[in-house]
Design an enzyme around this catalytic site. Structure first.
Site, mmCIF file in Angstrom:
data_model
loop_
_atom_site.group_PDB
_atom_site.id
_atom_site.type_symbol
_atom_site.label_atom_id
_atom_site.label_comp_id
_atom_site.label_asym_id
_atom_site.label_seq_id
_atom_site.Cartn_x
_atom_site.Cartn_y
_atom_site.Cartn_z
ATOM 1 N N LYS A 11 0.720 -1.131 -0.046
ATOM 2 C CA LYS A 11 0.010 -0.060 0.034
ATOM 3 C C LYS A 11 0.893 1.256 0.109
ATOM 4 O O LYS A 11 1.899 1.193 0.422
ATOM 5 C CB LYS A 11 -0.768 -0.070 1.298
ATOM 6 C CG LYS A 11 -2.066 -1.243 1.050
ATOM 7 C CD LYS A 11 -2.984 -1.119 2.243
ATOM 8 C CE LYS A 11 -4.003 -2.119 2.229
ATOM 9 N NZ LYS A 11 -4.874 -2.361 3.222
ATOM 10 N N TYR A 51 -12.475 -1.729 -4.108
ATOM 11 C CA TYR A 51 -13.140 -1.914 -2.619
ATOM 12 C C TYR A 51 -14.551 -1.952 -2.748
ATOM 13 O O TYR A 51 -15.138 -1.461 -1.603
ATOM 14 C CB TYR A 51 -12.503 -0.837 -1.666
ATOM 15 C CG TYR A 51 -11.191 -1.079 -1.280
ATOM 16 C CD1 TYR A 51 -10.683 -2.223 -0.263
ATOM 17 C CD2 TYR A 51 -9.896 -0.355 -1.679
ATOM 18 C CE1 TYR A 51 -9.427 -2.521 0.054
ATOM 19 C CE2 TYR A 51 -8.399 -0.755 -1.112
ATOM 20 C CZ TYR A 51 -8.310 -1.896 -0.309
ATOM 21 O OH TYR A 51 -7.054 -2.263 0.071
ATOM 22 N N ASN A 114 -2.052 0.476 6.806
ATOM 23 C CA ASN A 114 -1.471 -0.869 7.259
ATOM 24 C C ASN A 114 -0.802 -1.585 5.971
ATOM 25 O O ASN A 114 -0.680 -2.848 6.337
ATOM 26 C CB ASN A 114 -2.943 -1.552 7.870
ATOM 27 C CG ASN A 114 -3.684 -1.972 6.678
ATOM 28 O OD1 ASN A 114 -3.656 -1.848 5.543
ATOM 29 N ND2 ASN A 114 -4.720 -3.167 7.066
ATOM 30 N N HIS A 117 -2.084 -5.401 1.603
ATOM 31 C CA HIS A 117 -3.289 -6.037 1.319
ATOM 32 C C HIS A 117 -3.039 -7.475 1.091
ATOM 33 O O HIS A 117 -2.133 -8.140 0.405
ATOM 34 C CB HIS A 117 -4.007 -5.417 0.169
ATOM 35 C CG HIS A 117 -5.237 -6.166 -0.303
ATOM 36 N ND1 HIS A 117 -6.564 -6.294 0.316
ATOM 37 C CD2 HIS A 117 -5.452 -7.172 -1.190
ATOM 38 C CE1 HIS A 117 -7.195 -6.991 -0.270
ATOM 39 N NE2 HIS A 117 -6.811 -7.613 -1.173
ATOM 40 N N GLU A 128 -9.620 -10.551 -7.491
ATOM 41 C CA GLU A 128 -8.734 -9.184 -7.546
ATOM 42 C C GLU A 128 -7.505 -9.521 -8.447
ATOM 43 O O GLU A 128 -6.966 -8.146 -8.959
ATOM 44 C CB GLU A 128 -8.169 -9.222 -5.816
ATOM 45 C CG GLU A 128 -9.561 -8.808 -5.018
ATOM 46 C CD GLU A 128 -8.810 -9.088 -3.424
ATOM 47 O OE1 GLU A 128 -9.838 -8.764 -2.829
ATOM 48 O OE2 GLU A 128 -7.766 -9.391 -3.363
HETATM 49 P P1 GDP Z 1 -7.911 -6.796 5.495
HETATM 50 O O1 GDP Z 1 -8.607 -7.807 4.606
HETATM 51 O O2 GDP Z 1 -7.218 -7.235 6.674
HETATM 52 O O3 GDP Z 1 -7.441 -5.964 4.495
HETATM 53 O O4 GDP Z 1 -9.172 -5.928 6.149
HETATM 54 P P2 GDP Z 1 -10.549 -5.600 5.546
HETATM 55 O O5 GDP Z 1 -11.037 -6.267 4.498
HETATM 56 O O6 GDP Z 1 -11.597 -5.293 6.848
HETATM 57 O O7 GDP Z 1 -10.587 -3.923 5.227
HETATM 58 C C1 GDP Z 1 -9.972 -3.395 4.138
HETATM 59 C C2 GDP Z 1 -8.972 -2.233 4.482
HETATM 60 O O8 GDP Z 1 -9.971 -1.298 4.955
HETATM 61 C C3 GDP Z 1 -8.092 -2.648 5.519
HETATM 62 O O9 GDP Z 1 -6.889 -3.326 5.075
HETATM 63 C C4 GDP Z 1 -7.809 -1.157 6.040
HETATM 64 O O10 GDP Z 1 -6.849 -0.620 5.109
HETATM 65 C C5 GDP Z 1 -9.110 -0.272 5.806
HETATM 66 N N1 GDP Z 1 -9.936 -0.393 7.009
HETATM 67 C C6 GDP Z 1 -10.453 -1.298 7.580
HETATM 68 N N2 GDP Z 1 -10.911 -0.795 8.765
HETATM 69 C C7 GDP Z 1 -10.824 0.403 8.779
HETATM 70 C C8 GDP Z 1 -11.125 1.523 9.715
HETATM 71 O O11 GDP Z 1 -11.774 1.473 10.647
HETATM 72 N N3 GDP Z 1 -10.695 2.932 9.422
HETATM 73 C C9 GDP Z 1 -10.102 3.088 8.235
HETATM 74 N N4 GDP Z 1 -9.672 4.272 7.580
HETATM 75 N N5 GDP Z 1 -9.607 2.001 7.333
HETATM 76 C C10 GDP Z 1 -10.178 0.607 7.734
#
Ligand code: GDP
Length: 139
Positions: A11, A51, A114, A117, A128
């Site tokens: 990222k 997304y 973070n 991905h 994807e």
């Molecule tokens: P992943 O599969 O571990 O990437 O997590 P998710 O699919 O739940 O979320 C997708 C991405 O959205 C995450 O990797 C974060 O970059 C972002 N994200 C998730 N939760 C939050 C949040 O509470 N706030 C913000 N700003 N970004 C979030």
């Protein structure tokens, strides 16, 4: 459907902080083979499309804005049990909860920025990978 492939993006935070090389090293040292890779700056519509599943979440606009804030590295990776093993390698979504030694523990600062991905299922890995790479861009 291939069950030995996953899709990743390094990222914008990790790229901007010069962690690209170290993250790729960690990926290769964990036994993943790179099938396809590209360095790109996502447009807003490309990030929204990727997304789309999160479009109703409160953080959607922040997520799109973060993912378009700088270049990323997208890749298709291959290894036995790729999806599950890669999720273990990257660690929990929130780096504060990520295990020692994981990519997010080492290189991520917050749940939004973070570092990396990783696909969460074989089906999504396929979707994807196809979103970023044509059939001519991978082995
Ligand atoms: P992943 O599969 O571990 O990437 O997590 P998710 O699919 O739940 O979320 C997708 C991405 O959205 C995450 O990797 C974060 O970059 C972002 N994200 C998730 N939760 C939050 C949040 O509470 N706030 C913000 N700003 N970004 C979030």
């Amino acid at each position: 459907m291939a069950t030995n492939r996953t899709f990743t993006m390094i990222k914008p935070d990790a790229v901007a902080n010069n962690h690209t090389g170290k993250v790729i090293d960690d990926i290769l040292n964990a036994g993943f083979k790179i099938i396809a890779m590209k360095y790109i700056h996502l447009s807003t519509s490309q990030a929204e499309g990727f997304y789309a599943v999160h479009s109703e979440r409160p953080f959607f606009r922040d997520l799109v804005s973060f993912m378009t804030s700088g270049p990323i590295v997208a890749a298709i990776l291959e290894k036995e049990n790729a999806v599950e093993d890669f999720r273990k390698l990257i660690g929990a979504t929130n780096p504060a909860n990520a295990e020692e030694g994981t990519i997010r523990k080492k290189y991520a600062k917050s749940i939004d920025a973070n570092a990396i991905h990783g696909s969460d299922s074989d089906e999504n890995a396929d979707i994807e990978g196809n979103y970023f790479f044509s059939q001519f861009e991978r082995f």
